[in-house]
Design a protein around this motif. Structure first.
Motif, PDB file in Angstrom:
ATOM      1  N   SER A   1      29.937  28.406  35.920  1.00  0.00           N
ATOM      2  CA  SER A   1      28.960  29.076  36.768  1.00  0.00           C
ATOM      3  C   SER A   1      28.427  28.050  37.769  1.00  0.00           C
ATOM      4  CB  SER A   1      27.798  29.645  35.940  1.00  0.00           C
ATOM      5  OG  SER A   1      27.100  28.602  35.274  1.00  0.00           O
TER       6      SER A   1
ATOM      7  N   PRO B   1      34.057  31.293  37.174  1.00  0.00           N
ATOM      8  CA  PRO B   1      33.282  32.084  36.212  1.00  0.00           C
ATOM      9  C   PRO B   1      34.183  32.672  35.135  1.00  0.00           C
ATOM     10  CG  PRO B   1      32.724  32.669  38.478  1.00  0.00           C
ATOM     11  CD  PRO B   1      33.953  31.818  38.538  1.00  0.00           C
TER      12      PRO B   1
ATOM     13  N   GLY C   1      35.563  35.613  32.695  1.00  0.00           N
ATOM     14  CA  GLY C   1      35.941  36.956  33.089  1.00  0.00           C
ATOM     15  C   GLY C   1      36.035  37.902  31.906  1.00  0.00           C
TER      16      GLY C   1
ATOM     17  N   ARG D   1      28.465  35.991  29.064  1.00  0.00           N
ATOM     18  CA  ARG D   1      29.554  36.962  29.116  1.00  0.00           C
ATOM     19  C   ARG D   1      29.088  38.363  28.731  1.00  0.00           C
ATOM     20  NH1 ARG D   1      35.601  35.270  27.385  1.00  0.00           N
ATOM     21  NH2 ARG D   1      36.685  37.225  27.748  1.00  0.00           N
TER      22      ARG D   1
ATOM     23  N   VAL E   1      28.031  40.476  31.667  1.00  0.00           N
ATOM     24  CA  VAL E   1      29.123  40.991  32.485  1.00  0.00           C
ATOM     25  C   VAL E   1      29.883  42.093  31.743  1.00  0.00           C
ATOM     26  CG1 VAL E   1      31.244  40.356  33.678  1.00  0.00           C
ATOM     27  CG2 VAL E   1      29.294  38.824  33.747  1.00  0.00           C
TER      28      VAL E   1
ATOM     29  N   THR F   1      24.774  36.725  37.862  1.00  0.00           N
ATOM     30  CA  THR F   1      25.603  37.906  37.599  1.00  0.00           C
ATOM     31  C   THR F   1      24.834  39.217  37.664  1.00  0.00           C
ATOM     32  OG1 THR F   1      25.290  37.641  35.203  1.00  0.00           O
ATOM     33  CG2 THR F   1      27.234  36.604  36.179  1.00  0.00           C
TER      34      THR F   1
ATOM     35  N   VAL G   1      31.541  43.605  38.856  1.00  0.00           N
ATOM     36  CA  VAL G   1      32.381  42.886  37.894  1.00  0.00           C
ATOM     37  C   VAL G   1      33.837  42.868  38.354  1.00  0.00           C
ATOM     38  CG1 VAL G   1      33.303  42.931  35.541  1.00  0.00           C
ATOM     39  CG2 VAL G   1      30.859  43.317  35.937  1.00  0.00           C
TER      40      VAL G   1
ATOM     41  N   ARG H   1      34.375  40.245  41.010  1.00  0.00           N
ATOM     42  CA  ARG H   1      34.127  38.811  40.829  1.00  0.00           C
ATOM     43  C   ARG H   1      34.416  38.261  39.442  1.00  0.00           C
ATOM     44  NH1 ARG H   1      29.718  40.343  44.152  1.00  0.00           N
ATOM     45  NH2 ARG H   1      28.300  40.608  42.398  1.00  0.00           N
ATOM     46  N   TYR H   2      34.405  39.092  38.411  1.00  0.00           N
ATOM     47  CA  TYR H   2      34.352  38.544  37.054  1.00  0.00           C
ATOM     48  C   TYR H   2      35.408  39.123  36.114  1.00  0.00           C
ATOM     49  CZ  TYR H   2      29.816  37.022  38.794  1.00  0.00           C
ATOM     50  OH  TYR H   2      28.818  36.463  39.549  1.00  0.00           O
TER      51      TYR H   2
END
Length: 379
Positions: free
Chosen positions: A146, A168, A170, A291, A294, A314, A358, A361-362
């Motif tokens: 991060s 980051p 995922g 996590r 997310v 996030t 999400v 980006r994740y």
């Protein structure tokens, strides 16, 4: 086939392959390596995820890498060096401190390229601890999970920003997909957790430890205007029976006994999140990434998190969730009341925004692609 004709190999090292974000990330990167034509090796002391690793076409090498005994760590360095030479390992990627010291020595002895992932803030309770932690900032490339961690590494260790890569963590949007969770899975969990019909469910996933903020949530539950909500604490106590007993005693003292469920580890987190009316990350110390936040957003759930660490990156307040000051039970109670008061249209709109963020980006795909790009930089 001779060793020289084999595809290049990447060796990831960590203490064990049990459960947790570090372990899951290791498995995901190993799978991506195999798909990309590399050989993926993982060295650890073993654990419940080893069979999954083998099914993906990766190789596990059992070594006592969970040990912090200096003699064992020295011997591990020799074993890892032999492994690197024997398996034509091009890159060594360390994900935890004790194994990293052994792996660093092995990489230096063999000329393998050296990558580390800085997964947490790592406390410095005694004078030599900063030096012990510094191995995680020693990589030719240092992956920070991060912006918060990247800034921490730079401030704490003076790491050259040119060596830092922010990648980051995922989530798998196929697994964490609200349309992929059957009603049967949700009903099964509701029955196992003995949840009352129609009661709003506030879910805090995370191992039972004080810094995760379970006490703050219980105190917030007592302050909420909504008096029918049930708090579910889903996570392993990892032997912290005293802390678990303290949570139960706090709930009883506040008159919340029937409204607090401590359910242990949950193997079906997508279903748990679908069962939840709101998900919470109440950590009183900064999460390196967070996590759970997310994952909840990927499932389109309203989420309330503490406004520090990775969660501050996030969650977009008012758009994809809410942020509250750490340790502030009154603020958490107010945010939970607000989240539970949303009508169906507002909940749906927030869920769509959260999942879209999400996906942008994740995801594990983005995480793995960025990690393999780091490997290719060094090759």
């Amino acid at each position: 086939m001779s060793a020289d004709s084999l595809p290049l190999a990447v060796l990831q090292v960590l203490p064990m392959l049990e459960t947790g974000g570090v372990e899951r990330g290791t498995i995901e990167v190993a799978e991506a390596l195999v798909r990309a034509g590399f050989r993926a090796l993982v060295a650890s002391a073993g654990g419940r995820l080893v069979p999954e690793l083998a099914q993906l076409g990766a190789e596990h090498v059992a070594l006592p890498l969970a040990s912090k005994d200096p003699w064992v760590m020295w011997r591990n360095a020799a074993r890892l060096a032999a492994l690197i030479r024997d398996r034509r390992v091009a890159i060594v990627h360390a994900r935890s401190r004790a194994p990293a010291w052994s792996a660093l020595l092995a990489a230096r002895r063999t000329g393998a390229r050296w990558v580390t992932t800085y997964h947490g803030t790592y406390n410095e309770g005694f004078p030599l601890k900063r030096r012990y932690n510094a191995v995680m900032a020693s990589g030719e490339r240092v992956i920070a999970i991060s912006r918060f961690i990247a800034e921490h590494v730079t401030a704490r260790h003076g790491t050259d920003p040119a060596r830092l890569r922010i990648i980051p963590r995922g989530v798998d949007p196929g697994r964490f997909d609200p349309t992929a969770v059957s009603g049967e899975r949700i009903v099964r969990l509701a029955r196992a957790w003995r949840l009352p019909d129609d009661a709003p469910v506030v879910l805090l996933p995370g191992r039972l430890t004080r810094w995760k903020g379970q006490e703050v949530l219980i105190e917030a539950l007592a302050r909420m205007a909504r008096t029918d909500a049930v708090a579910v604490l889903a996570g392993d106590d990892q032997g912290r029976r005293g802390y678990r007993a303290g949570l139960e005693a706090l709930a009883e003292r506040l008159g919340l006994g029937p409204r607090v469920r401590i359910v242990g580890d949950c193997a079906d987190m997508p279903a748990a999140l679908m069962l939840a009316d709101v998900a919470v990350s109440a950590s009183i110390e900064p999460e390196a990434f967070g996590r759970v936040v997310v994952e909840a957003q990927a499932m389109g759930r309203p989420v309330v998190a503490t406004a520090h660490g990775g969660a501050a990156e996030t969650v977009s307040p008012g758009e994809t969730g809410w942020l509250v000051p750490p340790g502030d039970a009154a603020a958490l109670a107010a945010a939970l009341d607000h989240a539970l008061a949303l009508d169906a249209a507002a909940r749906a709109a927030l869920g769509e925004r959260a999942r879209a963020a999400v996906l942008a980006r994740y995801t594990t795909e983005r995480m793995c692609a960025a990690t393999l790009e780091v490997y290719r930089e060094l090759l």
